[in-house]
Design an enzyme around this catalytic site. Sequence first.
Site: not given
Ligand code: NAD
Length: 366
Positions: A131, A216
């Site tokens: 999401k 949410y």
């Molecule tokens: P994060 O920054 O920790 O991880 C993102 C990942 O994407 C990294 O490994 C990064 O290297 C990679 N990536 C690939 N291409 C990239 C680019 N061009 N620029 C930046 N990073 C790039 O983020 P996250 O917290 O893991 O969030 C990722 C997704 O998950 C988001 O869409 C967020 O909304 C979602 N999320 C959902 C929940 C949930 O409870 N459902 C919780 C946290 C995050």
Amino acid sequence: MTSRRGFLQTLSAPLVTMPLLSRAGWATPTEGPVLRVALLGLGSYANRVAEAMKGSSRARVTGLVSGTPQKLKDWSARFQVPEKNCYSYEQYDAIRDNPDIDAVYIITPNALHLPHALRVARAGKHVICEKPMALNAKEGRMMVEACEKAGVKLLVGYRMHFEAKTLEIIRMRKAGDFGKVLYFNGLSGFRIGNPSQWRLNRELAGGGSMMDIGIYSVNGARYMVGEDPVWVTAQETKTDPVKFKEGVDETITFQFGFPSGASASCLSTYSLNNLDRFFLDGTNGFAELQPSTGYGPIMGRTHKGPLEFTHITHQTVQMDEMAAILLDGKTPVVPVDGREGLKDLVIIDAIYKAARTGRRVEIAYD
Ligand code: NAD
């Protein structure tokens, strides 16, 4: 992530060996074929999902996609993923010919959900996407259509749709325990840290708090009330225009009207902690969840007393259930498909429009 959910307890859930039954008659499927999942984007949430999948009896990490070779090496050792199932972003279209992978779970910054979903669909694999499903309804429609055309399923990582206390409230509402539901209040927020993270970059996030945490309350309003809103009003406030630049919302309050006449009032913010609460009120009773959408345990009560169900790591239950949806054709109590994700994007587009114009916006889902 730690700061975001710092107030929540971290639990290491025991392995689920028996079906989890709730009074809703809902059971976590623990038997059946295993869904083989490639994780795309190995960041902090992917790490949480991968760890949770160790406890899943129906889903396993069998593939990895990352732009960082060292991460692929480390994760392949941690999760026993063979090197042949590890891909760079340039190479991963070849996943098409990999029989070890049924679905690709996209866990990248929001702006990359669409391009990756289109590629995964073209590769003939089911898409699971975090999401918000995309940056706006236009992108969301493109994803839904691409997956339908490719004959693959599109699911969104709405883990709360499988959470036991949430499902119990939904069961009670359907049974008429609250009488006529007239009001929902959703508070979703946390104080965001590092100002250089992608969540505060409009191009990568598609907005600000609304895209990340306000969603949410948007989604929760729908599954708690059991209807989709038909109009929205919204107001935006900003206390730090340096950190929250043009197009990155810090705080939005918004109100919904539902077809039955019920209403909702909600808050989305990146500037306050202690905001993770749902409250539903009807003519015969109420339900409250606080915390309502954190990683758990979720706490809740109704006019009949406290809600008591065992906490199981949300992502473990989610992946068991998603395996059942994709492999057994199970219909979840609350949908998690692309059309469900698209509805939230339609609503968020309307919230932004209402905040921008100061006018009430009617919501059209087609
Ligand atoms: P994060 O920054 O920790 O991880 C993102 C990942 O994407 C990294 O490994 C990064 O290297 C990679 N990536 C690939 N291409 C990239 C680019 N061009 N620029 C930046 N990073 C790039 O983020 P996250 O917290 O893991 O969030 C990722 C997704 O998950 C988001 O869409 C967020 O909304 C979602 N999320 C959902 C929940 C949930 O409870 N459902 C919780 C946290 C995050």
